[in-house]
Scaffold this motif. Sequence first.
Motif, PDB file in Angstrom:
ATOM      1  N   CYS A  52       2.368  -6.005   4.420  1.00  0.00           N
ATOM      2  CA  CYS A  52       0.991  -5.506   4.314  1.00  0.00           C
ATOM      3  C   CYS A  52       0.118  -5.875   5.506  1.00  0.00           C
ATOM      4  O   CYS A  52      -1.048  -5.474   5.560  1.00  0.00           O
ATOM      5  CB  CYS A  52       0.341  -6.025   3.026  1.00  0.00           C
ATOM      6  SG  CYS A  52       1.071  -5.362   1.512  1.00  0.00           S
ATOM      7  N   ALA A 106       5.845  -9.681   1.237  1.00  0.00           N
ATOM      8  CA  ALA A 106       4.740  -8.741   0.999  1.00  0.00           C
ATOM      9  C   ALA A 106       3.608  -8.957   1.996  1.00  0.00           C
ATOM     10  O   ALA A 106       2.995  -7.990   2.470  1.00  0.00           O
ATOM     11  CB  ALA A 106       4.237  -8.891  -0.433  1.00  0.00           C
ATOM     12  N   CYS A 127       3.916  -0.202  -1.510  1.00  0.00           N
ATOM     13  CA  CYS A 127       4.287  -0.148  -2.927  1.00  0.00           C
ATOM     14  C   CYS A 127       5.044   1.127  -3.313  1.00  0.00           C
ATOM     15  O   CYS A 127       5.567   1.218  -4.428  1.00  0.00           O
ATOM     16  CB  CYS A 127       3.038  -0.257  -3.802  1.00  0.00           C
ATOM     17  SG  CYS A 127       2.214  -1.862  -3.746  1.00  0.00           S
ATOM     18  N   VAL A 153       5.466  -5.959  -5.335  1.00  0.00           N
ATOM     19  CA  VAL A 153       4.739  -6.359  -4.133  1.00  0.00           C
ATOM     20  C   VAL A 153       3.734  -7.466  -4.421  1.00  0.00           C
ATOM     21  O   VAL A 153       3.677  -8.480  -3.724  1.00  0.00           O
ATOM     22  CB  VAL A 153       4.032  -5.146  -3.491  1.00  0.00           C
ATOM     23  CG1 VAL A 153       3.200  -5.576  -2.285  1.00  0.00           C
ATOM     24  CG2 VAL A 153       5.059  -4.096  -3.075  1.00  0.00           C
ATOM     25  N   GLN A 188       7.676   3.798  -4.184  1.00  0.00           N
ATOM     26  CA  GLN A 188       9.068   3.717  -4.604  1.00  0.00           C
ATOM     27  C   GLN A 188       9.846   4.879  -3.980  1.00  0.00           C
ATOM     28  O   GLN A 188       9.649   6.040  -4.350  1.00  0.00           O
ATOM     29  CB  GLN A 188       9.170   3.778  -6.136  1.00  0.00           C
ATOM     30  CG  GLN A 188       8.518   2.608  -6.840  1.00  0.00           C
ATOM     31  CD  GLN A 188       9.212   2.285  -8.137  1.00  0.00           C
ATOM     32  OE1 GLN A 188      10.353   1.827  -8.146  1.00  0.00           O
ATOM     33  NE2 GLN A 188       8.515   2.511  -9.239  1.00  0.00           N
ATOM     34  N   HIS A 247       4.180   4.026  -7.512  1.00  0.00           N
ATOM     35  CA  HIS A 247       3.935   2.750  -6.854  1.00  0.00           C
ATOM     36  C   HIS A 247       4.495   1.606  -7.694  1.00  0.00           C
ATOM     37  O   HIS A 247       4.315   1.583  -8.912  1.00  0.00           O
ATOM     38  CB  HIS A 247       2.438   2.509  -6.628  1.00  0.00           C
ATOM     39  CG  HIS A 247       1.821   3.444  -5.636  1.00  0.00           C
ATOM     40  ND1 HIS A 247       0.857   4.364  -5.975  1.00  0.00           N
ATOM     41  CD2 HIS A 247       2.045   3.608  -4.313  1.00  0.00           C
ATOM     42  CE1 HIS A 247       0.508   5.053  -4.905  1.00  0.00           C
ATOM     43  NE2 HIS A 247       1.214   4.605  -3.881  1.00  0.00           N
ATOM     44  N   ASP A 248       5.149   0.671  -7.037  1.00  0.00           N
ATOM     45  CA  ASP A 248       5.676  -0.515  -7.707  1.00  0.00           C
ATOM     46  C   ASP A 248       4.820  -1.718  -7.310  1.00  0.00           C
ATOM     47  O   ASP A 248       5.164  -2.491  -6.419  1.00  0.00           O
ATOM     48  CB  ASP A 248       7.138  -0.737  -7.308  1.00  0.00           C
ATOM     49  CG  ASP A 248       7.775  -1.902  -8.054  1.00  0.00           C
ATOM     50  OD1 ASP A 248       7.081  -2.521  -8.884  1.00  0.00           O
ATOM     51  OD2 ASP A 248       8.953  -2.200  -7.785  1.00  0.00           O
ATOM     52  N   PHE A 249       3.673  -1.860  -7.966  1.00  0.00           N
ATOM     53  CA  PHE A 249       2.758  -2.951  -7.664  1.00  0.00           C
ATOM     54  C   PHE A 249       3.356  -4.305  -8.040  1.00  0.00           C
ATOM     55  O   PHE A 249       3.122  -5.307  -7.372  1.00  0.00           O
ATOM     56  CB  PHE A 249       1.426  -2.754  -8.396  1.00  0.00           C
ATOM     57  CG  PHE A 249       0.613  -1.607  -7.870  1.00  0.00           C
ATOM     58  CD1 PHE A 249      -0.088  -1.727  -6.685  1.00  0.00           C
ATOM     59  CD2 PHE A 249       0.527  -0.409  -8.560  1.00  0.00           C
ATOM     60  CE1 PHE A 249      -0.848  -0.679  -6.192  1.00  0.00           C
ATOM     61  CE2 PHE A 249      -0.224   0.649  -8.086  1.00  0.00           C
ATOM     62  CZ  PHE A 249      -0.913   0.510  -6.896  1.00  0.00           C
TER      63      PHE A 249
END
Length: 455
Positions: free
Chosen positions: A30, A26, A39, A348, A41, A343-345
Amino acid sequence: MTLSLTEELLSKYQSQVENDPRSRLAINACWKTDPLEVCLQRQKVYQTNHVFNHKVESEGRPVCNQKSSGRCWIFACLNVMRIPFCKAMNIDEFEFSQAYLFMWDKIERCNYFLNKMVELAQRGEEVGGRLVSHLLHDPISDGGQWDMLVNLIARYGVMPKKCFPESYSAENSMRMNRILTSKLREFTNELRALVSKDGDDSLIQETLERMMGDVYRIVTICLGVPSKTFTWEYYDKTKAYNKVGPITPLEFYNQHVKTVYNIEDKVCLVTDPRPTNLYGHAYTVDCLGNMVGGRKTIYNNQPVEKLMNFTAESIKAGEAVWFGCEVGKRFAGKLGIQDISVHDFKSVFGVEVNLGLSKANRLIYGDSLMTHAMTFTAVTLNDENQAEKFRVENSWGEDRGEKGYLIMTDEWFKEFVFEVVLDKKYVPEDILAVFNQEPVVLPAWDPMGALAKTV
C-alpha cells in the motif's frame, strides 16, 4: 469508562503490526498503490464477464459522460429514454441534451428553495435550527430524484443534444454552484428580514421575482439560453435524410418521445429496510423537491427482492431500468465490477470493511446512502428464474468497465441498490396502490433523500 491511548498501549499496537508478516507485506504493497487495488481478488476479476441471457435489444450509443457534475440522475433517465426513441426513429446514435434539463432544474430548484425559505420563516423556523441550517448547507446541489425528472420533462420537454450542447459549467458545475449558493444564502437573509418585519405577500412576491431574475441571468450565462423552437436534421440507418421542426422541446417530447417512453407511466420503488420504515408504505422527504407546485418525491417502500424481480422482468421485456445506488462500496471502479467479494479486505487489513453492519444499520449509522443513478440494460437469470448478475450503463465515459458498462452481482444489488424506476405494467396492483397512501414525511436530512443532494 474511557480509553486513554497511553504510550504502553500504542507500543503494543505497533508491535502487533510490525511482528505480523501479513501486515508488513500490506504496508509495502500500500506504500505506493491504491489500497483498493491491493485488495482486488484476481480470480474474481477473471471470473467476471459481460455475457447475459437477457438484454435490451439495442443499447444506446455513444456512452455518455457527465464529467465533473452530479447529473447522473438526468443522464440515467435520458439513457433509458433514448433506447426506444432510437428504435422508433431508426437511428444508431443519439443523445438527448442533458444540459437542457440541467438548466431548467437549476432555475426551478432555486425558485423552490427561496419559496421554501419564506415558508419556513413564516412558520417560525430559526435560521440556526437544524432544518434551515441543513438546507442552507447545500441549497443547490446537482443531484435529483425521479419525480423531479417528471416535473421537468412534463413542463419543459426534451431536445437533442446537438440543439443544446454542453457548456463548461454543465460539465464542471462547481463554480456555478458556488455562485448560486452564495446568492441563495444572501437572498434567504433578505427574505427572512422581510418576513420578520411582517412584509406583506405582495412585497415578498415582488422580491422573489427580482431574485429569480438574478438567478435566471446567472444560470443562463453559465449554461446558455435554449431556443424556444429548434430544428433537428439527421440521417437514419438507411442514410435517408430526415428533418423534425421547427418544434418546441415540449412538442418534441409529446409528439416523438412520449409515444415510446411516457415518463408519467413510470413508478419509483425503493427499498429501505430500517425497522422504523415499514414495507408497503409510502414515504417522502421534507423540503425535497425542485418545482413549486410540482409533483412530490414519493417513495414506495418494498423488499429488495421485489425490486430485483421487477427489474429482471422489465429487462426481459426489452425495457431498460433507471436505478439509484450507493456506488462507492465494494466497487472495482476501473474494471467496472460491483461485487461484494471483489475486494479481500480481510487478507490485507486483517478486518472486514463495509459489511460489518446490515443494510439497515448502515443507513441508521450514516455508513450508507444513495449516491449515484445508472441504467440496467441486461440480466442473467438462473434455472430458477432468479437474477444472478446485471449489466449497467454508466455515465462516466468509456474508460471504465467494458467501454463504459459495469457488471453487478445479485448480492451487490441486495446490499447497495436502493431504488428502481419501472413501467407500471411490471408492478402488481397491490404495490401500485401504495402510491395512494398519504406518505410518511421523513426529515430533510434523511439518507433516502441523498441522491438529490449529490454533487
